[in-house]
Design a protein around this motif. Sequence first.
Motif, PDB file in Angstrom:
ATOM      1  N   LEU A 286       4.284  53.859  87.199  1.00  0.00           N
ATOM      2  CA  LEU A 286       3.689  52.798  86.418  1.00  0.00           C
ATOM      3  C   LEU A 286       2.147  52.671  86.825  1.00  0.00           C
ATOM      4  CD1 LEU A 286       6.779  50.532  86.008  1.00  0.00           C
ATOM      5  CD2 LEU A 286       5.567  51.789  83.973  1.00  0.00           C
ATOM      6  N   ARG A 287       2.019  52.671  88.170  1.00  0.00           N
ATOM      7  CA  ARG A 287       0.597  52.309  88.623  1.00  0.00           C
ATOM      8  C   ARG A 287      -0.350  53.126  88.143  1.00  0.00           C
ATOM      9  NH1 ARG A 287      -1.136  53.557  94.695  1.00  0.00           N
ATOM     10  NH2 ARG A 287      -3.332  53.292  94.516  1.00  0.00           N
ATOM     11  N   TYR A 288      -0.246  54.323  88.142  1.00  0.00           N
ATOM     12  CA  TYR A 288      -1.083  55.292  87.612  1.00  0.00           C
ATOM     13  C   TYR A 288      -1.335  55.323  85.950  1.00  0.00           C
ATOM     14  CZ  TYR A 288      -0.866  57.089  92.457  1.00  0.00           C
ATOM     15  OH  TYR A 288      -1.481  57.251  93.907  1.00  0.00           O
ATOM     16  N   LEU A 289      -0.246  54.926  85.311  1.00  0.00           N
ATOM     17  CA  LEU A 289      -0.353  54.798  84.000  1.00  0.00           C
ATOM     18  C   LEU A 289      -1.086  53.763  83.534  1.00  0.00           C
ATOM     19  CD1 LEU A 289       0.569  55.071  80.871  1.00  0.00           C
ATOM     20  CD2 LEU A 289       2.353  53.417  81.571  1.00  0.00           C
ATOM     21  N   GLU A 290      -1.180  52.445  84.253  1.00  0.00           N
ATOM     22  CA  GLU A 290      -2.005  51.470  83.851  1.00  0.00           C
ATOM     23  C   GLU A 290      -3.278  51.731  84.551  1.00  0.00           C
ATOM     24  OE1 GLU A 290      -0.210  48.156  85.691  1.00  0.00           O
ATOM     25  OE2 GLU A 290       1.743  48.195  84.292  1.00  0.00           O
ATOM     26  N   GLU A 291      -3.658  52.656  85.716  1.00  0.00           N
ATOM     27  CA  GLU A 291      -4.862  52.921  85.886  1.00  0.00           C
ATOM     28  C   GLU A 291      -5.587  53.612  84.997  1.00  0.00           C
ATOM     29  OE1 GLU A 291      -6.796  55.557  89.451  1.00  0.00           O
ATOM     30  OE2 GLU A 291      -5.044  54.247  89.915  1.00  0.00           O
ATOM     31  N   ASN A 292      -4.923  54.660  84.324  1.00  0.00           N
ATOM     32  CA  ASN A 292      -5.451  55.419  83.328  1.00  0.00           C
ATOM     33  C   ASN A 292      -5.652  54.872  82.082  1.00  0.00           C
ATOM     34  OD1 ASN A 292      -5.079  57.709  85.198  1.00  0.00           O
ATOM     35  ND2 ASN A 292      -3.118  58.337  84.145  1.00  0.00           N
ATOM     36  N   ALA A 293      -4.675  53.781  81.756  1.00  0.00           N
ATOM     37  CA  ALA A 293      -5.171  53.162  80.498  1.00  0.00           C
ATOM     38  C   ALA A 293      -6.398  52.398  80.505  1.00  0.00           C
ATOM     39  CB  ALA A 293      -3.886  52.073  80.171  1.00  0.00           C
ATOM     40  N   GLY A 294      -6.831  51.850  81.718  1.00  0.00           N
ATOM     41  CA  GLY A 294      -7.978  50.932  81.898  1.00  0.00           C
ATOM     42  C   GLY A 294      -9.109  51.751  81.661  1.00  0.00           C
ATOM     43  N   ALA A 295      -9.226  53.188  81.660  1.00  0.00           N
ATOM     44  CA  ALA A 295     -10.164  54.124  81.340  1.00  0.00           C
ATOM     45  C   ALA A 295     -10.669  53.992  80.073  1.00  0.00           C
ATOM     46  CB  ALA A 295     -10.072  55.464  81.713  1.00  0.00           C
ATOM     47  N   ALA A 296     -10.104  53.646  79.077  1.00  0.00           N
ATOM     48  CA  ALA A 296     -10.230  53.590  77.669  1.00  0.00           C
ATOM     49  C   ALA A 296     -11.432  52.738  77.189  1.00  0.00           C
ATOM     50  CB  ALA A 296      -8.892  53.023  76.794  1.00  0.00           C
ATOM     51  N   ASP A 297     -11.794  51.855  77.684  1.00  0.00           N
ATOM     52  CA  ASP A 297     -12.936  51.052  77.579  1.00  0.00           C
ATOM     53  C   ASP A 297     -13.911  50.950  78.541  1.00  0.00           C
ATOM     54  OD1 ASP A 297     -11.838  50.013  74.939  1.00  0.00           O
ATOM     55  OD2 ASP A 297     -10.401  48.908  76.100  1.00  0.00           O
ATOM     56  N   LEU A 298     -13.993  51.946  79.460  1.00  0.00           N
ATOM     57  CA  LEU A 298     -14.829  51.975  80.490  1.00  0.00           C
ATOM     58  C   LEU A 298     -15.993  52.692  79.952  1.00  0.00           C
ATOM     59  CD1 LEU A 298     -15.992  51.692  83.443  1.00  0.00           C
ATOM     60  CD2 LEU A 298     -14.766  53.807  83.990  1.00  0.00           C
ATOM     61  N   VAL A 299     -17.041  52.210  79.951  1.00  0.00           N
ATOM     62  CA  VAL A 299     -18.322  52.782  79.446  1.00  0.00           C
ATOM     63  C   VAL A 299     -19.250  53.097  80.709  1.00  0.00           C
ATOM     64  CG1 VAL A 299     -20.467  52.618  78.061  1.00  0.00           C
ATOM     65  CG2 VAL A 299     -18.446  51.565  77.291  1.00  0.00           C
ATOM     66  N   LEU A 300     -19.624  54.291  80.986  1.00  0.00           N
ATOM     67  CA  LEU A 300     -20.284  54.888  82.112  1.00  0.00           C
ATOM     68  C   LEU A 300     -21.647  54.788  81.739  1.00  0.00           C
ATOM     69  CD1 LEU A 300     -18.335  58.090  83.050  1.00  0.00           C
ATOM     70  CD2 LEU A 300     -18.068  55.850  84.273  1.00  0.00           C
TER      71      LEU A 300
END
Length: 319
Positions: A286-300
């Motif tokens: 679950l920890r890594y799932l939530e971490e991955n989901a957080g990348a969806a709206d990350l604009v580099l």
Amino acid sequence: MRTTTLAGSGAEFGVVGLGCMGMSWGYDQLGRDDDISVSVIHRAIDLGCVLIDTADQYGPFTNEELVGRALRGRRDEVVLATKGGLVVDDPETFASHRDGRPEHMRKALEESLRRLGTDHVDLYQLHRIDPDVPVEETWGAMAEFVEEGKAGAIGLSEASVAEIRRAQAVHPVASVQTELSLWSREPLQDGVFAHCAEQGIAFISYSPLGRGFLSGKVSSSGDLPEVDGRHRTPRFQPEAIAANQAVVEPAHRIAERLGVTVPQVSLAWVLAQGENVAVIPGTKTLRYLEENAGAADLVLPKDALDELDALPAPVGTRY
């Protein structure tokens, strides 16, 4: 979560989905816990990671059974994708052969539907093109699945531009699933990605974290579980792992600068390639799932993208 769609089908899904392979196949064969995996799939749905990807090859067959179990009562909340066309010869070595014969694809889909506990999948994908069967024949059979309502759309995996065009002449290609990551950029170089963007075809990136290497947590072969298929791959040999730290170290610097994680930087780079891109990182936690989901709206920022674009080529081939 930002979304994209399957070409021609209207199916909409978050740009970060969930690849379920590692729950049953390929990685950490001693660390399997189906109950935890079911909870991960449920949480993925809650987070908007509704593109759930599996295949009959994984296990073989057991991963579809696991996904089917997890989706009981929640089938309508997901965009369910599976694949056929690869037949396992030896589960211990992962040896498989391709079978794109229309009769095989029909049988494979029917059995996938049974294991998944559904009367249709939203996306049925040809896992690999069979060189002994014209793609037009395989694709024509798969087009019948759409007409029959057993597949909402059909897609290809690891196909060339020429093969995509041949399939398109028979029936629309909704998606192309191919490895794309900071250390696997072939689709950007061989025209596949550009063709998908031009044609409005969804591009689904599998292994967007480089089979875990781009998480920044693999610095030696000793960091891999004892029974793990990555031990057999060229990029995970000891010398290659050491050399390939040059690929992941800049992502560490960028992540620290932006206050995010290395996996989020790696996924955000893939998603930055185009509006038609989705990623399906796999995880059993679950920890890594939530971490991955957080990348969806990350604009580099541009300087980070430029630094990542300039990374050296990896040592070792993909397979």
